[in-house]
Every structure is written in C-alpha cells, then in structure tokens.
Scaffold this active site. Structure first.
Site, mmCIF file in Angstrom:
data_model
loop_
_atom_site.group_PDB
_atom_site.id
_atom_site.type_symbol
_atom_site.label_atom_id
_atom_site.label_comp_id
_atom_site.label_asym_id
_atom_site.label_seq_id
_atom_site.Cartn_x
_atom_site.Cartn_y
_atom_site.Cartn_z
ATOM 1 N N ASN A 155 -48.904 -16.778 0.281
ATOM 2 C CA ASN A 155 -48.657 -16.915 1.722
ATOM 3 C C ASN A 155 -47.731 -18.130 1.941
ATOM 4 O O ASN A 155 -47.431 -18.858 0.987
ATOM 5 C CB ASN A 155 -50.005 -17.087 2.429
ATOM 6 C CG ASN A 155 -50.653 -18.384 2.041
ATOM 7 O OD1 ASN A 155 -50.573 -18.796 0.880
ATOM 8 N ND2 ASN A 155 -51.276 -19.049 2.979
ATOM 9 N N GLU A 183 -51.230 -21.535 -0.699
ATOM 10 C CA GLU A 183 -52.604 -21.636 -1.200
ATOM 11 C C GLU A 183 -53.218 -20.293 -1.579
ATOM 12 O O GLU A 183 -54.252 -20.251 -2.220
ATOM 13 C CB GLU A 183 -53.504 -22.366 -0.177
ATOM 14 C CG GLU A 183 -53.824 -21.613 1.104
ATOM 15 C CD GLU A 183 -52.771 -21.784 2.189
ATOM 16 O OE1 GLU A 183 -51.642 -22.208 1.852
ATOM 17 O OE2 GLU A 183 -53.054 -21.489 3.360
ATOM 18 N N CYS A 199 -47.860 -21.227 2.954
ATOM 19 C CA CYS A 199 -48.152 -22.618 2.516
ATOM 20 C C CYS A 199 -48.597 -22.693 1.059
ATOM 21 O O CYS A 199 -48.937 -23.768 0.555
ATOM 22 C CB CYS A 199 -49.177 -23.226 3.446
ATOM 23 S SG CYS A 199 -48.642 -23.172 5.164
HETATM 24 N N1 UDP Z 1 -49.781 -19.993 9.132
HETATM 25 C C1 UDP Z 1 -48.776 -19.334 9.817
HETATM 26 N N2 UDP Z 1 -48.071 -20.015 10.789
HETATM 27 C C2 UDP Z 1 -48.303 -21.311 11.080
HETATM 28 C C3 UDP Z 1 -49.331 -21.999 10.369
HETATM 29 C C4 UDP Z 1 -50.045 -21.290 9.406
HETATM 30 O O1 UDP Z 1 -48.525 -18.161 9.554
HETATM 31 O O2 UDP Z 1 -47.636 -21.883 11.970
HETATM 32 C C5 UDP Z 1 -50.554 -19.263 8.097
HETATM 33 C C6 UDP Z 1 -49.979 -19.436 6.709
HETATM 34 O O3 UDP Z 1 -50.261 -18.309 5.931
HETATM 35 C C7 UDP Z 1 -50.740 -20.629 6.191
HETATM 36 C C8 UDP Z 1 -52.122 -20.312 6.722
HETATM 37 O O4 UDP Z 1 -51.855 -19.780 8.027
HETATM 38 O O5 UDP Z 1 -50.643 -20.727 4.824
HETATM 39 C C9 UDP Z 1 -53.064 -21.459 6.840
HETATM 40 O O6 UDP Z 1 -52.435 -22.558 7.484
HETATM 41 P P1 UDP Z 1 -53.295 -23.664 8.230
HETATM 42 O O7 UDP Z 1 -54.523 -23.903 7.445
HETATM 43 O O8 UDP Z 1 -52.424 -24.831 8.524
HETATM 44 O O9 UDP Z 1 -53.659 -22.911 9.583
HETATM 45 P P2 UDP Z 1 -54.708 -23.244 10.742
HETATM 46 O O10 UDP Z 1 -55.842 -22.265 10.554
HETATM 47 O O11 UDP Z 1 -55.119 -24.677 10.684
HETATM 48 O O12 UDP Z 1 -53.948 -22.935 11.996
#
Ligand code: UDP
Length: 647
Positions: A311, A315, A313
């Site tokens: 994905n 992970e 980021c």
């Molecule tokens: N993600 C996305 N857009 C964003 C931020 C995150 O699509 O602007 C997706 C992406 O796959 C990323 C995952 O959400 O790897 C998790 O990111 P994060 O933990 O920062 O998301 P949160 O749940 O805190 O919004």
C-alpha cells in the site's frame, strides 16, 4: 476489562477535536453535522462493526456485550481502526438505529445495519491492484484504483509488468511509452479524487531493480518539490532478489536489465544503481527500497498468490486484488496499567484480552466491508488479511524514561512487538476455532508449521527468549490446524488516528516536542495554538516556566537547552536527534516480529552525505528489514512539520 478501559478515558484535546470536526463527524447531504463528539463516533463504529456478529451469534445479549466491548476500546481511544472505518461506518444508513439506547437494540436492528450496507461503507485502508501489459489492462487498473481511492483506500501497483519504453507494440507497429509515462496517467486520475470526501488520494508505484527503465523510475520524482511531479505517488525500487544484488555489489559485477516481453536490455553495476538511488533519495526522499522477496518469504500464501506491491505507506504487502484493514492500539495509554512486553507479568492477560477483541473487530470488518470490486471481495474473504498494530511507541518510551536510541529502548520495542505478534496470532487461531479457518488455509504454509516472521536470536534478551519460545510453540502446534487470518499484524503510520488518540504516531519518534499549530477561526483569523508534548510537561512539572516553554517551542527539541537535565535529554529525543543507524535498528527489531511490515522513515539531518545514505541502504540488506524509506531534513519544500512553523 471494560472498567479498566473506562479508567483510561481522558478528555479529548482541542487538536484532536479539530481534526474530528474537519474530517470525521458524519454530515447529512447538505453538509450539516450529525455528530459532535467522539463518543458518538465510537458508538457508530462499534454498532456498525458488531452487526457483523450476526453471522456467528444468534444471541442478542451477546452481540450487545460485544458492541459494548468495541465501544469501550474505541471510546477510551485505546484502539482505533484505520480512517476509512472511522469515516465510512454508518454512512448512508438510517440514523435512528445508531441513536438507540444500547438496552433497546434488537437482533433485527443489527440485521438492519448489516443488510443496509452499501458501497459507501468501504472500511479498508490498503489495496493492491494488478497491472497488465496492455492498454485495456492499464486503463482498467486506472478505473479500479479510482473506485478504491474514492472511498478512502490507498493503492499500490507493480509497474514492472509493463514493457520498457521503446519496446515494440505488435498491434500498432509503434513503440511503447513505458511504465513511467503511464504513472502520470494514474497520478492525474488520483489528483481528481478526494478520498471519502476527506483527504488526498495516495498511491505506491513499485518497479523491479532489473527492469530496463529502472533509472528513469528512480529519477521520476527528481523535480518534485512535494507539490508537483507524481505527487500522488510514493515510489519504491523492489530489490526482490537481495542475494543477487549483494553478490553483484561484492563482486563488482553487472546486473542484467531485462523484461520478458521486450528486446530492450541493459547492464548496470549494483554499486552504481545503489548510488543513483541514494542520490535521488538524498535529494527528495524518493525512491525507497522494497524487498518483496523477503515479504514473500514470510507470507503464508506466497506459493499461490505472491505479493506484488505494498500500500502507499509501505506497511502492507499484498497480492494483486488484495486488501487489508488496519487498527492500532495506543500502548502509551496502556502502559499505565500493563507491563507491556514483559512475558512474566500477570498484566499480560489484560493485553491478551484487548488484543483478542481488536483482532475480532478487524475480522468482523472483513465481513461487513463493502469492497469496491468483486475480485477484491473474493481474495479478502479467502485469505482474511488484517493488520493490528501499535501506536504511541515514542510516548511510551518517554513515560518509561528509556531512550529510543538505546539498547534498552530496542529491547522494549522488540518485546512490545513480540507480544503484539504472539497475542494477535493466538487470537486469530482462537477465532478460527470459533468461526473456521480462512478458506485457503489448507493450501497455506501454516500447515507445515511455518513461522511468518524472522524472530530475533534467543540470546537477544531474556524476555525475547520467552516470546520466541511461545511463538515457536504456537506455530508448531496450534497454527498448523487453526488460523483465521493469513496475516495479523502491521504497524501503520497512524498519521491521522494518532492525532485523534492524542499520542505519538505508530513506532516513530516524535518529530518535535513542541510547535505552534495555526488554526483558522470563524472570522478567518489565524489563531496560534502552542503544543508541548504532554509527557514532557508532566516530567518538567514545576520547572516549566514561561521562558523555558518559549525556548522549547522555538527549537522543537530540548537538546540545546542548557537548563534541562542531561538525563531528560537522553529520554526526550525527537526524530532528528536520533542517529540514522538507531532509526534503522529500531525498525530491525520491530520488523523481526511482524508478519506484514511497518511504516518507518529513517530520518536524517540536512547535512548528511549521499555516501551515508548509501551505507544505510547497504546495512539494511542484512537486517530483518522488508523495505526502507529515508528522509533528509529540509529536502522537500513542503515538509509537513518544521520547528515553530505553521503545521
Ligand atoms: N492512506 C491513504 N491516504 C492518506 C493516508 C493514508 O490512502 O491520505 C492509506 C494508505 O494505504 C496508508 C494507510 O492508509 O498506508 C494507513 O495510513 P495511516 O495509518 O496514516 O492512516 P490513518 O488511519 O491514521 O488515517
């Protein structure tokens, strides 16, 4: 457990409330707020997700009990699902059922929620879609990813499938424009999409290190200042065959650049390739490196559906059409009541119980999720990927007064992650006993006692020795017969949810200990909101004068402030106070216990050299690292945070 969670309930900060109001409170069609508190959101999520329990339980009381458990986990902000679950649960479903008192909920009410799900209720953050080397296939992927991003998911692709620039095209007699030109098409598509009406779309492009266009790929974002070229992409070079690459480095031989359906060929020395990668990453943070070979090594279904990308980021490695929903536990809250990482402590039972319910929650999300494509629905339900992780690592270390850069810090990080991995796998097996194995289980490596993570040496630490023995025992006996989810743990960046939880993000050190956030008030005036890390405030206590506060806000770190105690300086380190090698070692010990991966940036000071970046990359080959991203301070104009600047 519920009473313990309630005891952790803390008032939500102004910062967190602003984010909720901006992006997470449900609105009606005219944009009027339907919610104004975290409690309402927690109720909406827990009721929506627990309604998936009707697939397994017919007892109304039991489902209500589960809803209450989920509610308390989320309301206390000990556990937060990924953003799409927060903003898409309950959407376009009759509000009445979410406003009912818990006592009045009936089986029919849960069934009503379950049955009224629609495409608006897409709950996962991570996706990978396939790429096909044809115009039809490429534009099909553009369409598929647009559908995913629209509802809040991030998407990764392996562009290596596409033939290199200048290859012949049989149908037209012309020449192919190559993967990088098509990446621009995906970028433009992403730029038109606002995810779930709430945030920017995000994508990951992967290209193999021996694809003939690899040099163009490495430089694809070289003119990016954070705001322009391929700005909806993170890019990663996949060194899937690390041994081949290392051999070429050691023996100074050339790597053959080639592609199955093209006669374009080339050669490059591994050292030169790694230097060019290092130079570009030094300049702009891109590209990162990805080791998909290692990912497949630890993935129980790699013989059938190998992972092809991660994905955005990094992970979550996934096969084409794979998806994963994430959730994170804030260990900085739990550390007040659980001796996290100590396998001999009685308090582990509470940690295990919490992890069981979080695992069950994520497993329920798979059932209630409405996937944007039939193919994604199929593979998600066939393998049931979930990504339970932790956040608040840096704040936890502050509370424990251990330095992120120390051996003691690494031991804590390893033990905490080992506990997460062990308990989440035990939970997944327990769920399998209750609900059945993931459908493809018989074909998986688990049948042969496979352990989906590298583990550190037993000698590393006495706690690790104990966790290792528990983990080995689990995979040797129980997991051979019972596994509900092909993968269970992932550490996400938690970019938004850690702010909602008022904790530090994922496993990252804090970027700054203090800063000023500017908020725009109703009249459009910018109002400064000074922020100082809460744990630091508690530790400084009466020593925190107005003058000292100003100094901390001014520099973002305490390292150069004379009047602060040296011991405190060792503990309260920020990303930039930590040496690159200590970032890398933290990632190494943590990744030793994850079956998926983690989001981690190796932050470097502005004055670091390209050679030092090169050395860090090279070191990562021999560690339990599945991918690496570096960032040199100040290298992008639109960096998210700088000391005492607007955020
Ligand atoms: N993600 C996305 N857009 C964003 C931020 C995150 O699509 O602007 C997706 C992406 O796959 C990323 C995952 O959400 O790897 C998790 O990111 P994060 O933990 O920062 O998301 P949160 O749940 O805190 O919004």
């Amino acid at each position: 457990m519920i009473e313990k969670l309630k005891s952790l309930n803390k008032k939500i900060s102004r910062n967190a409330y602003t984010i909720l109001k901006d992006r997470y409170f449900l609105k009606d069609g005219e944009g009027n707020y339907l919610e104004d508190s975290w409690e309402q959101i927690a109720r909406r999520i827990s009721r929506h997700v627990s309604s998936a329990e009707i697939n397994y339980i017919k007892d109304e009381k039991e489902i209500k009990r589960i809803e209450e458990i989920y509610f308390n986990l989320i309301n206390s902000r000990v556990f937060l699902p990924n953003s799409p679950t927060i903003f898409n649960t309950g959407k376009a479903i009759d509000r009445e059922v979410f406003q009912k008192n818990s006592e009045d909920m009936t089986l029919q009410d849960y069934k009503k929620i379950y049955d009224s799900r629609s495409k608006h209720n897409m709950l996962s953050a991570c996706f990978v879609v396939p790429m096909d080397d044809s115009m039809n296939g490429i534009f099909e992927s553009v369409k598929q990813s647009a559908m995913i991003m629209k509802y809040g998911g991030g998407v990764g692709y392996d562009f290596s499938v596409l033939r290199p620039k200048g290859s012949s095209i049989a149908g037209t007699g012309g020449k192919s424009s190559g993967p990088i030109s098509f990446m621009h098409v995906f970028n433009t598509s992403a730029s038109t999409i606002e995810q779930g009406g709430a945030r920017r779309a995000a994508q990951m492009a992967v290209l193999k290190y021996n694809h003939p266009d690899v040099l163009d790929f490495i430089k694809a974002k070289k003119d990016n200042n954070g705001n322009s070229v391929l700005n909806y992409f993170n890019i990663s070079v996949d060194i899937d065959d690390i041994e081949d690459f290392k051999n070429s480095l050691e023996n100074d031989t050339e790597i053959k650049l080639k592609h199955d359906i093209s006669d374009r060929k080339g050669n490059i020395k591994a050292e030169e390739l790694l230097k060019i990668i290092s130079e570009n990453a030094w300049r702009s943070g891109d590209p990162g490196l990805l080791f998909l070979g290692k990912h497949n090594q630890y993935y129980a279904m790699s013989e059938h559906t190998p992972v092809s990308a991660t994905n955005p980021c990094g992970e979550e490695p996934l096969p084409p059409f794979g998806s994963c929903n994430l959730g994170s536990i804030d260990i900085s809250k739990l550390i007040d009541i659980i001796d996290i990482g100590n396998p001999f402590s009685d308090s582990q039972r509470l940690f295990e119980e919490i992890i069981y319910w979080c695992t069950r929650f994520l497993d329920d999300v798979i059932d209630i999720n409405v996937y944007p494509l039939k193919e994604i629905d199929e593979i998600s339900k066939d393998q049931r990927f979930i990504g339970l992780g932790i956040m608040g690592m840096a704040d936890t270390l502050y509370k424990k007064e251990i330095s992120y850069s120390s051996e003691e810090g690494r031991k804590f990080m390893a033990n905490a992650t080992a506990a997460l991995a062990y308990f989440s796998h035990v939970s997944s097996s327990k769920l399998a006993k209750e609900r059945g194995n993931f459908p493809s289980f018989e074909k998986s490596k688990y049948k042969d006692g496979f352990i989906p993570m590298p583990l550190l040496e037993d000698e590393y630490d006495e706690f690790i020795k104990e966790w290792n023995s528990k983990i080995r025992e689990h995979f040797k006996n129980e997991a051979k017969h019972f596994k509900r989810n092909v993968q269970t743990n992932t550490i996400a960046p938690t970019g938004s949810i850690s702010n909602i939880a008022d904790t530090s993000s994922g496993i990252e050190p804090n970027f700054m200990l203090a800063y000023i956030r500017y908020m725009t008030d109703k009249e459009g005036k910018k109002v400064p909101l000074p922020y100082i890390n809460n744990i630091l405030i508690n530790k400084l206590n009466s020593h925190l004068t107005e003058n000292l506060e100003a100094k901390i806000i001014d520099s973002g770190t305490i390292q150069n402030i004379e009047e602060i105690d040296e011991n405190l300086k060792k503990v309260f380190v920020t990303s930039m106070d930590i040496k690159p090698i200590d970032h890398l070692l933290a990632q190494h010990v943590i990744q030793s216990y994850l079956d998926a991966s983690c989001s981690k940036t190796i932050n470097m000071p502005n004055e670091i050299t390209v050679e030092e970046v090169y050395d860090i990359y090279k070191k990562s080959f021999d560690l339990n690292i599945k991918g690496i991203t570096i960032y040199r301070d100040g290298s992008l104009q639109t960096q998210v945070l700088t000391a005492n600047k607007e955020k």
